[in-house]
Enzyme design. Sequence first.
Site, PDB file in Angstrom:
ATOM      1  CB  ILE A 110      39.146  43.629  40.157  1.00  0.00           C
ATOM      2  CG1 ILE A 110      38.644  42.738  39.016  1.00  0.00           C
ATOM      3  CG2 ILE A 110      39.621  44.977  39.642  1.00  0.00           C
ATOM      4  CD1 ILE A 110      37.383  43.274  38.341  1.00  0.00           C
ATOM      5  CB  VAL A 141      44.229  47.496  39.365  1.00  0.00           C
ATOM      6  CG1 VAL A 141      44.473  46.606  38.144  1.00  0.00           C
ATOM      7  CG2 VAL A 141      43.078  48.454  39.103  1.00  0.00           C
ATOM      8  CE  LYS A 142      45.012  39.872  43.698  1.00  0.00           C
ATOM      9  NZ  LYS A 142      44.366  38.656  44.257  1.00  0.00           N
ATOM     10  CB  ILE A 143      49.755  44.363  38.381  1.00  0.00           C
ATOM     11  CG1 ILE A 143      48.749  45.379  37.829  1.00  0.00           C
ATOM     12  CG2 ILE A 143      50.851  44.079  37.361  1.00  0.00           C
ATOM     13  CD1 ILE A 143      49.358  46.731  37.500  1.00  0.00           C
TER      14      ILE A 143
END
EC number: 2.2.1.2
Length: 371
Positions: A110, A141-143
């Site tokens: 996400i 977690v997408k960064i």
Amino acid sequence: MAQNTRTQALSDAGVSIWLDDLSRQRMDSGNLRELIDTRNVVGVTTNPSIFQSAISGRSEYDADIARLAGEGKDVDAIVEVLTTDDVRRAADLFADLHTATHGFDGRVSIEVDPRLAHSTEETIAQAKHLHEVVGRENLFVKIPATEAGLPAITATIAEGISVNVTLIFSVDRYRAVIDAYLAGLEQAAAAGKDLSSIHSVASFFVSRVDSEIDSRLEELASEEATALRGQAGVANAQVAFGVYLEAFAAERFAALKEKGANVQRALWASTGVKNPEYSDTLYVDSLVADPTVNTMPEKTLAAVAEHSQPQAALTAEKATSAEAVLERISEAGVDLADVFAVLEREGVEKFEKSWNELLATVSESVESARA
């Protein structure tokens, strides 16, 4: 159910197949379960565009939107509930795979709010928040790999949160992403965290590179430039894998590996072929390597299952040959640094646009529910 022989061959070659899509309908219908059972799908990635497509115009979300609006939640809070609920549900579907692969697969990603792409501290805060809200160990977690995103990657990894680094276009930025990951591991180790529980992938975009560079080659209109069309995306990714091989064989990572650290796998993103002149499995067949992830839209996955013909695995020698391809493209007149800067800027803008469209759609539904 038996797995497809072609997707099984990719899996056997060290390629983890992740689906680049998620929706409530896909889970309700059993489609995602079927892809897990018959197409070797071992993970899912999402992004703002995927959520916008999943939620906009879909009746499956109406009751939840009405309920949440009735509880007084604003549009941003409602969108967070809808998206994190879907991700949590998908994560549960992959839980056994996550355990069986010791955390490498069975992953669901996400993304932090794309409006935060140029704000380090806000990105760190939301990464922590999403990790807590979803509450699943198999979450990524997408960064984004923006300048502001790099220190956020380090800080998030240092907290022990697994990260999918997205929107990587250039090899130089990829090197910085690996450095950010290793720095985060070093900080985590210094804080006494269990490095074996921290995972990461680096999402290197492929087809968008070809689209932008092909357009510039066509504008140059020389015979040499025209002959180079369709080669940049694969070559760029092959060079990146050479960087991966070098970085994770070096002493810096060896010291971390002794403490239980995992490699940061390269993930091939944007693998749906946009030019109909090219093979629809180009970005799968040309990028086989162990270990890698290839995240595919369903159309590409179907094509792979039907007629994929994987090439030999990537090697350091292939990376060297690919460097020569990029050099020829540059010599033909394409400013590669400008290409990658444009692609990063447009990537952030596209995701932000999709997110704003999603907020607008949910806002309309909220107004309808309250009418």
